[in-house]
Write a protein that holds these residues in place. Structure first.
Motif, short mmCIF file in Angstrom:
data_model
loop_
_atom_site.label_atom_id
_atom_site.label_comp_id
_atom_site.label_asym_id
_atom_site.label_seq_id
_atom_site.Cartn_x
_atom_site.Cartn_y
_atom_site.Cartn_z
N ALA A 45 37.75 34.83 67.33
CA ALA A 45 39.18 34.70 67.64
C ALA A 45 39.96 35.85 67.00
N THR A 46 39.60 36.17 65.75
CA THR A 46 40.31 37.22 65.03
C THR A 46 40.10 38.57 65.70
N ARG A 47 38.87 38.80 66.11
CA ARG A 47 38.56 40.11 66.70
C ARG A 47 39.16 40.29 68.09
N LEU A 48 39.15 39.20 68.87
CA LEU A 48 39.47 39.37 70.29
C LEU A 48 40.91 39.02 70.67
N CYS A 49 41.46 38.00 70.05
CA CYS A 49 42.61 37.35 70.68
C CYS A 49 43.94 37.89 70.18
N SER A 50 44.86 38.13 71.13
CA SER A 50 46.19 38.60 70.75
C SER A 50 47.04 37.42 70.30
N ARG A 51 46.72 36.23 70.75
CA ARG A 51 47.46 35.04 70.35
C ARG A 51 46.49 33.87 70.36
N ILE A 52 46.80 32.89 69.50
CA ILE A 52 45.88 31.78 69.29
C ILE A 52 46.62 30.47 69.42
N GLY A 53 45.96 29.48 69.98
CA GLY A 53 46.45 28.11 69.89
C GLY A 53 45.40 27.31 69.14
#
Ligand SMILES: Nc1ncnc2c1ncn2[C@@H]1O[C@H](COP(=O)(O)OP(=O)(O)OP(=O)(O)O)[C@@H](O)[C@H]1O
Ligand SMILES: [Mg+2]
Length: 311
Positions: free
Chosen positions: A201-209
């Motif tokens: 998630a940290t590496r890929l995502c611009s935003r997280i839910g």
């Protein structure tokens, strides 16, 4: 600036299985071009949410739109604009990789040499070009995962739903998949990616839910989620009879949790670290027992749920 209308918009989405609310009022918008991460433990509702977006099941409450149109179970047009990489591998075991892709491509309306070129492209992208004639049942688990991903990309969807696509994939192939997904995202593809892995998630995502028990607990960029934490540092130290002596004092000045036999102490905002080290010195605890680090996405999850995310 005109605000961009969301590609996916969920408002109060409810999905029940019997008496269980797998999704319990989920509201979130995903803009075109986002690489959006859905992070949550087993049973949180990630796959259920993906299946609703893909129109595989009806909702029991709320509204859910893709590109402004309500997702209706079974809508062929909507399905063609999105690709779903399902959590459970959906391939024909007794057919070759290439034959599988041909079947999926035809399902999406691709034909002839156009389909052939797409098959070549996706097989290259998931590094299976040399295994194209082999039967899927002869593939390793990780190779089947990669083919599962390739199948969802044949028709160049605008929206890609990836439901834990790298479980069981070795680190090298995982990196190749990440690079490929990031390239697709840079090319304009919106990606919704569910995972248990904080690093992914940290590496890929611009935003997280962050989702748990059918509810969205937090939504934002990783930095914004970390900034909202009521502490700026996390101190880890082993659980032992010696360190037990300071636990009472620490609980009064911050939050304490224990994960895999390691204590995590999160001092409240403004608490001077010098006071922490005065305390450890008073108990003759050597400094090497304590490591201090910046909070991570995992700290956010721990703060919100009181648990760490298990893989
Ligand atoms: N077809 C179904 N019938 C009954 N219950 C279901 C069904 N699908 C999901 N559920 C329940 O809904 C809840 C959410 O499940 P879901 O598969 O969406 O979780 P998840 O976040 O994808 O979990 P995992 O990380 O384990 O894949 C769980 O309690 C699950 O048991
Ligand atoms: Mg799931």
């Amino acid at each position: 600036m005109i605000p961009q209308s969301p590609l996916v918009s969920a408002k109060g989405v409810v999905k029940r299985f019997g008496s269980l609310a797998a999704l319990d009022g989920v509201s979130l918008d995903i803009a075109p071009g986002e690489f959006f991460g859905l992070l949550g433990p087993n049973g949180a509702g990630k796959s259920t949410f993906m299946s609703l977006i893909a129109g595989l099941r009806p909702l029991d409450g709320g509204t859910l739109t893709v590109d402004g149109a309500g997702v209706a179970a079974g809508s062929a047009k909507a399905r063609r604009s999105l690709g779903l990489v399902p959590q459970h591998i959906a391939l024909y075991e007794d057919l070759s990789a290439e034959r599988n892709l041909r079947i999926f491509g035809e399902l999406y309306g691709l034909r002839g040499s156009g389909l052939g070129r797409r098959i070549d492209h996706v097989l290259d992208a998931v590094q299976l070009a040399d295994r194209r004639k082999d039967l899927v049942k002869e593939f390793s688990g990780g190779m089947q995962r990669r083919l599962n991903l390739a199948a969802a990309l044949l028709h160049e969807p605008r929206l890609l739903l990836c439901d834990e696509p790298t479980v069981g994939v070795d680190p090298q192939s995982r990196n190749a998949i990440f690079d490929f997904l990031q390239e697709l995202n840079r090319g304009g593809m919106t990606i919704i990616y569910s995972t248990h892995y904080m690093e992914e998630a940290t590496r890929l995502c611009s935003r997280i839910g962050i989702i748990d028990r059918g509810k969205i607990l937090a939504l934002g960029t990783i930095d914004s989620l970390i900034e909202q934490l009521p502490f700026e540092e996390e101190i880890r130290f082993p659980s032992s009879p010696a360190t037990a002596a300071i636990l009472g004092d620490l609980a009064a000045i911050g939050e304490l949790a224990i994960v895999d036999g390691v204590h995590r102490f999160r001092p409240r905002q403004g608490y001077p670290m010098s006071a922490f080290y005065t305390l450890t010195e008073a108990h003759a605890l050597p400094p090497r027992l304590f490591t201090s680090q910046r909070p991570t996405l995992e700290s956010v999850f721990l703060q919100l749920t009181g648990r760490v995310l298990r893989e």
